[in-house]
Design a protein around this motif. Structure first.
Motif, PDB file in Angstrom:
ATOM      1  N   PHE A   1       1.078  -1.163  -0.210  1.00 15.30           N
ATOM      2  CA  PHE A   1       0.016  -0.709  -0.028  1.00 15.30           C
ATOM      3  C   PHE A   1       0.866   1.254   0.032  1.00 15.30           C
ATOM      4  O   PHE A   1       1.919   1.210   0.439  1.00 15.30           O
ATOM      5  CB  PHE A   1      -1.158  -0.169   1.078  1.00 15.30           C
ATOM      6  CG  PHE A   1      -0.362  -0.025   2.567  1.00 15.30           C
ATOM      7  CD1 PHE A   1       0.199   0.660   3.438  1.00 15.30           C
ATOM      8  CD2 PHE A   1      -0.313  -0.921   3.133  1.00 15.30           C
ATOM      9  CE1 PHE A   1       1.008   1.634   4.265  1.00 15.30           C
ATOM     10  CE2 PHE A   1       0.732  -1.413   4.674  1.00 15.30           C
ATOM     11  CZ  PHE A   1       0.559   0.220   5.264  1.00 15.30           C
TER      12      PHE A   1
ATOM     13  N   ILE B   1     -11.553   3.179   2.511  1.00 14.20           N
ATOM     14  CA  ILE B   1     -10.665   2.823   3.535  1.00 14.20           C
ATOM     15  C   ILE B   1     -10.678   1.698   4.200  1.00 14.20           C
ATOM     16  O   ILE B   1      -9.819   0.633   5.287  1.00 14.20           O
ATOM     17  CB  ILE B   1      -9.519   3.508   3.436  1.00 14.20           C
ATOM     18  CG1 ILE B   1      -7.888   3.002   3.942  1.00 14.20           C
ATOM     19  CG2 ILE B   1     -10.301   4.444   4.680  1.00 14.20           C
ATOM     20  CD1 ILE B   1      -7.312   4.652   4.158  1.00 14.20           C
TER      21      ILE B   1
ATOM     22  N   ASP C   1     -10.909  -1.809   3.764  1.00 14.77           N
ATOM     23  CA  ASP C   1      -9.349  -2.643   3.702  1.00 14.77           C
ATOM     24  C   ASP C   1      -9.175  -4.045   4.601  1.00 14.77           C
ATOM     25  O   ASP C   1      -8.918  -3.114   5.392  1.00 14.77           O
ATOM     26  CB  ASP C   1      -8.682  -1.629   3.291  1.00 14.77           C
ATOM     27  CG  ASP C   1      -7.068  -2.685   2.402  1.00 14.77           C
ATOM     28  OD1 ASP C   1      -6.996  -3.974   2.641  1.00 14.77           O
ATOM     29  OD2 ASP C   1      -6.095  -2.037   2.136  1.00 14.77           O
TER      30      ASP C   1
END
Length: 616
Positions: free
Chosen positions: A260, A429, A432
């Protein structure tokens, strides 16, 4: 002083000669240099010319020796050194002796730890110091200083042993750097993991030369070789933190590695999208750069500004120049200008550009708007920050940017654009698994920073990862039913919302809820307990509570080992720039890598060899 000087005197005309007190004849002292002077010729003159005087000399000399011997016997703690011992002490240490090798290795550590050039061993001052500390030691020349590979191998062997231990998962950071003083590019690889005692272990594995094109295939191939060197199986790789360059992103995908983007870089991109795209602000920044540049390029202008500062009772301070690639440097530049506003107003007539009252107000509001971003950039760039900090940070930023404040005048559009940029850069996000699980397992955050719909999804992700690790066990361990009392938090009054208030507000809104029956009671009890303060250590919590929540603790070792930025690699290259500088621009990359490797990993070797050093 020798007794013979009672009968002779040093010549006033030439110190190479002595004058006899009896016959006034000059006798040579045995050489032209001071170090070669002796008394042999002087004693021979007395013996050959004056027998009576010579006998007196012998008696006086013997008396002096007897008194010296008697004094040595009566003085406690002191013994007379024998001739054999004196000669032994005067011998030079053999280069292959244990003591000589130890000193040479310590000099090599000094060169590595303090970024010194190899030529330091030939500097007059350093050689004088070593001669004073150990006269019997002969310092090798720079060309014969060859113990670096040996020290490097010792440290590398220890790193191999650490990597072979019981490690749940390893996280990495990487970056590519190009030198300004030599045509060299280097690829970094740093590793960090949590050991069985819940201590974070960090090591620098590579800062190797990376020639040729920086394509994704070349990066992927380099990663495969680096992992093979350290015998790291890709199944043990938890995550690789990288920049947002396309070649690096594709290289991680081609290598099959989870990765990431660096959060600090993402914040940089969001601020450029939302702030520096505004015309009014870019005009102000351009004027600020002209003002700072005027003083940076004119010592006379700076001295006059300094005089104005002293007259106004202000502490003399330089203005800070910004770097276009780092938004916080622009923030600091405008902050330094605002601090010197009074002094600049007195100097305004000589400035190449001036700021209006409206623009000064815009700068002040801009600093207020971006102060939380500067604070968070420092926090996520710290060595203790982890991937668990990402979701709470983004949630707090979104909440803060959504609130209205009195300081929004003139920057409302910028604030709205900044919120949109943050939402765009950190879209989805919360879903994730890497960040979601890390946040839930961090005892400072747990699931308090998720919305209701996201919170259920987070629990499902945790269930999916917890049940296989726990072997579908649904029982509780001893002590698992212990709860901590709810802690009251005090909120300081302020003129407007602050980042600290937003963190506390989110925690209070998402307090403990009904016990869940979808996963084991370990997870229920852990999430139901009050989060620990943000200032405390998550690893310390798991070190003290791993027996209560054994499966959760093992999962925390995996997900909390990932940093949220690639700062480790960037700071590594700052050290490399101190090694490959203008004085050492011909240093080969292999030797530079060994120097950096020893410097950054020496603290991991047994304490017996490094207890006197402090590492940063």
């Amino acid at each position: 002083m020798a007794v013979v000087w009672e009968y002779l005197t040093v010549s006033e005309k030439d110190q190479r000669y002595a004058v006899c007190n009896t016959c006034s004849i000059e006798i040579s002292r045995g050489g032209t240099a001071r170090k070669s002077f002796n008394t042999t010729n002087l004693i021979g003159h007395l013996k050959s010319r004056y027998e009576a005087v010579y006998r007196d000399y012998l008696q006086a000399d013997q008396k002096r020796k007897n008194e010296a011997a008697k004094k040595a016997q009566t003085t406690p703690g002191k013994t007379q050194t024998s001739i054999d011992t004196a000669f032994e002490n005067a011998k030079q240490l053999p280069p292959d002796s244990a003591k000589a090798k130890q000193i040479t290795n310590k000099v090599m550590e000094f060169i590595s730890l303090d970024d010194q050039p190899f030529s330091v061993v030939e500097d007059v001052g350093f050689r004088s110091l070593m001669k004073c500390m150990e006269p019997c030691y002969t310092l090798p020349s720079r060309r014969h200083f060859v113990c670096l590979p040996e020290i490097h191998n010792i440290v590398a062997t220890h790193i191999h042993e650490l990597l072979a231990c019981d490690i749940t998962a390893i996280s990495f950071t990487t970056d590519i750097w190009s030198s300004d003083v030599s045509p060299v590019s280097m690829l970094s690889l740093t590793a960090q993991w949590i050991d069985k005692d819940f201590n974070m272990v960090k090591a620098v594995l590579h800062s190797q030369e990376f020639p040729g094109t920086h394509s994704s295939s070349a990066i992927s191939e380099a990663f495969d070789k680096m992992f093979q060197t350290w015998k790291i199986d890709k199944t043990r790789v938890h995550a690789v933190v990288r920049d947002h360059a396309r070649n690096m992103t594709k290289a991680m995908m081609d290598s099959g590695l989870a990765s990431f983007g660096c959060m600090a870089h993402t914040l940089q991109l969001a601020i450029h999208d939302g702030v520096f795209s505004q015309r009014s602000l870019t005009d102000v920044v351009a004027i600020c750069r002209k003002i700072v540049g005027h003083f940076k390029h004119s010592p006379l202008a700076y001295s006059r500004l300094q005089a104005v500062q002293v007259q106004l009772g202000m502490k003399p301070k330089r203005l800070q120049q910004d770097i276009s690639t780092r938004w916080n440097s622009t923030f600091f530049m405008m902050e330094s200008l605002l601090e010197q506003k009074r002094a600049l107003a007195s100097y305004a007539a000589d400035l190449p550009a001036t700021l209006s009252a409206h623009q000064w107000q815009l700068i002040e509001n801009f600093i207020t708007l971006l102060s939380p971003f500067e604070q968070l950039t420092r926090e996520v760039s710290s060595s203790e920050a982890s991937a668990a900090d990402v979701i709470p940070t983004v949630t707090a930023l979104r909440r803060l940017l959504s609130k209205q404040a009195d300081t929004d005048h003139g920057v409302k559009t910028t604030k709205t654009s900044l919120l949109e940029a943050v939402n765009k850069r950190f879209d989805q996000i919360e879903y994730d698994p890497m960040f979601c699980i890390a946040t839930c397992l961090d005892p400072r955050y747990k699931d308090r920073y998720f919305d209701e719909d996201v919170k259920q999804r987070a629990r499902e992700i945790l269930d999916a990862h917890l049940l296989p690790a726990a072997g579908a066990e649904d029982g509780t361990r001893d002590g698992a039913s212990t709860f901590h009392p709810e802690r009251k938090r005090q909120r300081s009054d302020g003129a407007g919302p602050s980042l600290h208030h937003v963190f506390e507000e989110i925690l209070e809104e998402n307090g403990p809820e009904r016990p869940s029956t979808s996963v084991s009671q370990q997870l229920d009890i852990f999430l139901a307990e009050t989060p620990i303060p943000r200032g405390e250590s998550a690893l310390s919590y798991w070190r003290n509570n791993h027996l209560r929540f054994p499966e959760l603790a093992q999962m925390a070792r995996k997900y909390l080992c990932a940093p949220c930025t690639s700062t480790k690699s960037e700071r590594l290259f700052s050290s490399v720039s101190h090694v490959l500088d203008e004085k050492r621009n011909r240093l080969c990359c292999d030797k530079a890598e060994m120097l950096i490797f020893v410097k950054k990993n020496m603290h991991l070797t047994p304490a017996s060899s490094t207890r006197f050093y402090i590492y940063t």
